[in-house]
Write a protein that holds these residues in place. Structure first.
Motif, PDB file in Angstrom:
ATOM      1  N   GLN A  55       4.074   9.012  -3.687  1.00  0.00           N
ATOM      2  CA  GLN A  55       2.637   9.269  -3.701  1.00  0.00           C
ATOM      3  C   GLN A  55       2.325  10.662  -3.154  1.00  0.00           C
ATOM      4  OE1 GLN A  55       1.251   5.861  -1.485  1.00  0.00           O
ATOM      5  NE2 GLN A  55       0.895   4.641  -3.350  1.00  0.00           N
ATOM      6  N   THR A  60       4.038   8.250  -9.128  1.00  0.00           N
ATOM      7  CA  THR A  60       3.942   6.814  -8.890  1.00  0.00           C
ATOM      8  C   THR A  60       5.302   6.177  -9.109  1.00  0.00           C
ATOM      9  OG1 THR A  60       1.640   6.766  -9.646  1.00  0.00           O
ATOM     10  CG2 THR A  60       2.808   4.661  -9.580  1.00  0.00           C
ATOM     11  N   ARG A  62       7.557   3.319 -10.056  1.00  0.00           N
ATOM     12  CA  ARG A  62       7.430   2.098 -10.852  1.00  0.00           C
ATOM     13  C   ARG A  62       8.600   1.140 -10.630  1.00  0.00           C
ATOM     14  NH1 ARG A  62       3.943   1.924 -15.073  1.00  0.00           N
ATOM     15  NH2 ARG A  62       5.408   0.695 -16.316  1.00  0.00           N
ATOM     16  N   SER A  75       1.433  -0.776  -7.982  1.00  0.00           N
ATOM     17  CA  SER A  75       0.403  -0.288  -7.060  1.00  0.00           C
ATOM     18  C   SER A  75      -0.966  -0.578  -7.648  1.00  0.00           C
ATOM     19  CB  SER A  75       0.573   1.208  -6.812  1.00  0.00           C
ATOM     20  OG  SER A  75       1.812   1.469  -6.164  1.00  0.00           O
ATOM     21  N   ASN A  80       0.221  -2.693  -2.597  1.00  0.00           N
ATOM     22  CA  ASN A  80       1.498  -2.460  -3.272  1.00  0.00           C
ATOM     23  C   ASN A  80       2.224  -3.792  -3.366  1.00  0.00           C
ATOM     24  OD1 ASN A  80       1.422   0.427  -3.617  1.00  0.00           O
ATOM     25  ND2 ASN A  80       1.725   0.609  -1.408  1.00  0.00           N
TER      26      ASN A  80
END
Length: 359
Positions: A55, A60, A62, A75, A80
């Protein structure tokens, strides 16, 4: 007095083949399928550090694979959700499972409520407002781990009935419809029999999964008695507000009058009851929906439909050889994508054990 060492508990936790973790973006633990807060604190810290690293880099995370273990991260705003598995599942399957767990949280806390909490305080401990939902989250998680066909296909199984029998049940259901009814379902043996819905509006598969999880997997509703009035948010329908669900359970056992009865939970197994599920936007609609249920049960009993459903539940699923005599076929799953429904034969005789079914 016997006590288990911390090392033994950690080894036991690590031996699990699948884990689900839910934490806030501030690193606060919200839910773990296995282990208590003290046991998972270090793991939560490591997971949050990895997610934050991406972040901070305007990226992001995955998912990734390490040592034969797959990690998938979802997220969602201040939350999360993480799935960790040693099973041969795809990232897409695990992401769908995490989406379902997220929807389960929203069914208790609407999205605006949750966002408001985290805006007021980024380090909010969500466990207190979610207290009591751990059973629902765990039932959903265990369904994924067992390889539930319903969760695998994101569809509902229908009770096997003749077309003429189902049509009679549908017509009876429609004739008794209350003015405040939004959605109505008849479910027998954990399988869908009939649905009432507004024109051009279908219940989202995820919402149906939440309802079935609450009623037939977690067992928490039936433990409270035969008749219930439950406020819930159906995120697929509207994630900003609550609807109200009237639920009544009827015994499958024939003979005598059709009285609701309290039965022990059958969480995780075959359900042996007929459930009348009526959903309304009117929080004062309990008595109107209960009257509708009384009229519905009376008419279904008079025209023989209750006995028809009971007989179908007792017969269970057909064998593959009942469908195609002499076939070497061992099992199949068939999904109607347009109806979001599926059908399947009995697991017997090939897939008797839970391990075989999951495989």
């Amino acid at each position: 007095m016997f006590s288990v060492s911390v090392e033994a508990l950690v080894l036991q936790w690590r031996s699990k083949l699948k884990h689900y973790l839910i934490l806030s973006s501030a690193g606060k633990p919200i839910y773990s399928r296995h282990g208590d807060d003290q046991l998972i604190a270090n793991s939560i810290g490591v997971v949050q550090t990895i997610i934050s690293f991406y972040q901070d880099a305007q990226d992001t995370l995955r998912g990734f694979t390490a040592g034969g273990v797959r990690f998938v991260v979802l997220s969602k705003g201040p939350l999360n959700l993480v799935a960790i598995t040693k099973f041969p599942e795809s990232e897409g399957q695990l992401r769908t499972q995490l989406e379902s767990l997220y929807m389960q949280i929203l069914s208790t806390l609407t999205l605006p409520q949750m966002e408001r909490m985290f805006r007021a305080r980024a380090s909010t401990d969500l466990r207190r407002p979610l207290q009591g939902t751990e059973t629902l989250l765990s039932a959903l998680a265990d369904g994924f781990t067992r390889g539930s066909p319903s969760t695998l296909l994101s569809a509902l199984e229908c009770l096997r009935l003749r077309k003429s029998q189902r049509k009679l049940i549908d017509n009876t259901f429609l004739k008794t419809r209350a003015s405040s009814l939004l959605y109505g379902l008849i479910v027998a043996g954990g399988r869908l029999v009939s649905v009432i819905r507004p024109k051009k509006h279908s219940l989202h598969p995820g919402d149906l999964q939440l309802i079935f999880n609450m009623l037939f997997e977690a067992g928490s509703v039936k433990a409270a008695g035969g008749e219930n009035w439950i406020p819930l948010c159906l995120p697929g329908f509207n994630n900003t507000g609550y609807l109200y669900m009237y639920v009544s359970f009827l015994s499958v056992q024939s003979g005598g009058t059709d009285q609701e009865e309290e039965r022990p939970s059958t969480a995780g197994g075959e359900d042996n009851e007929i459930a009348i599920i009526l959903i309304s936007a009117d929080k004062e609609g309990f008595f109107e929906l209960r009257d509708m249920k009384d009229q519905l049960v009376k008419q279904l009993s008079a025209n023989g439909c209750l006995d028809t459903m009971r007989d179908a539940v007792r017969r269970g699923r057909p064998l593959c050889t009942d469908i195609v005599p002499g076939t070497p076929l061992r099992h199949f799953l068939y999904k109607s994508r347009s109806h979001v429904q599926f059908t399947m034969p009995s697991y017997s005789p090939t897939f008797e054990s839970a391990l075989d079914r999951r495989r």
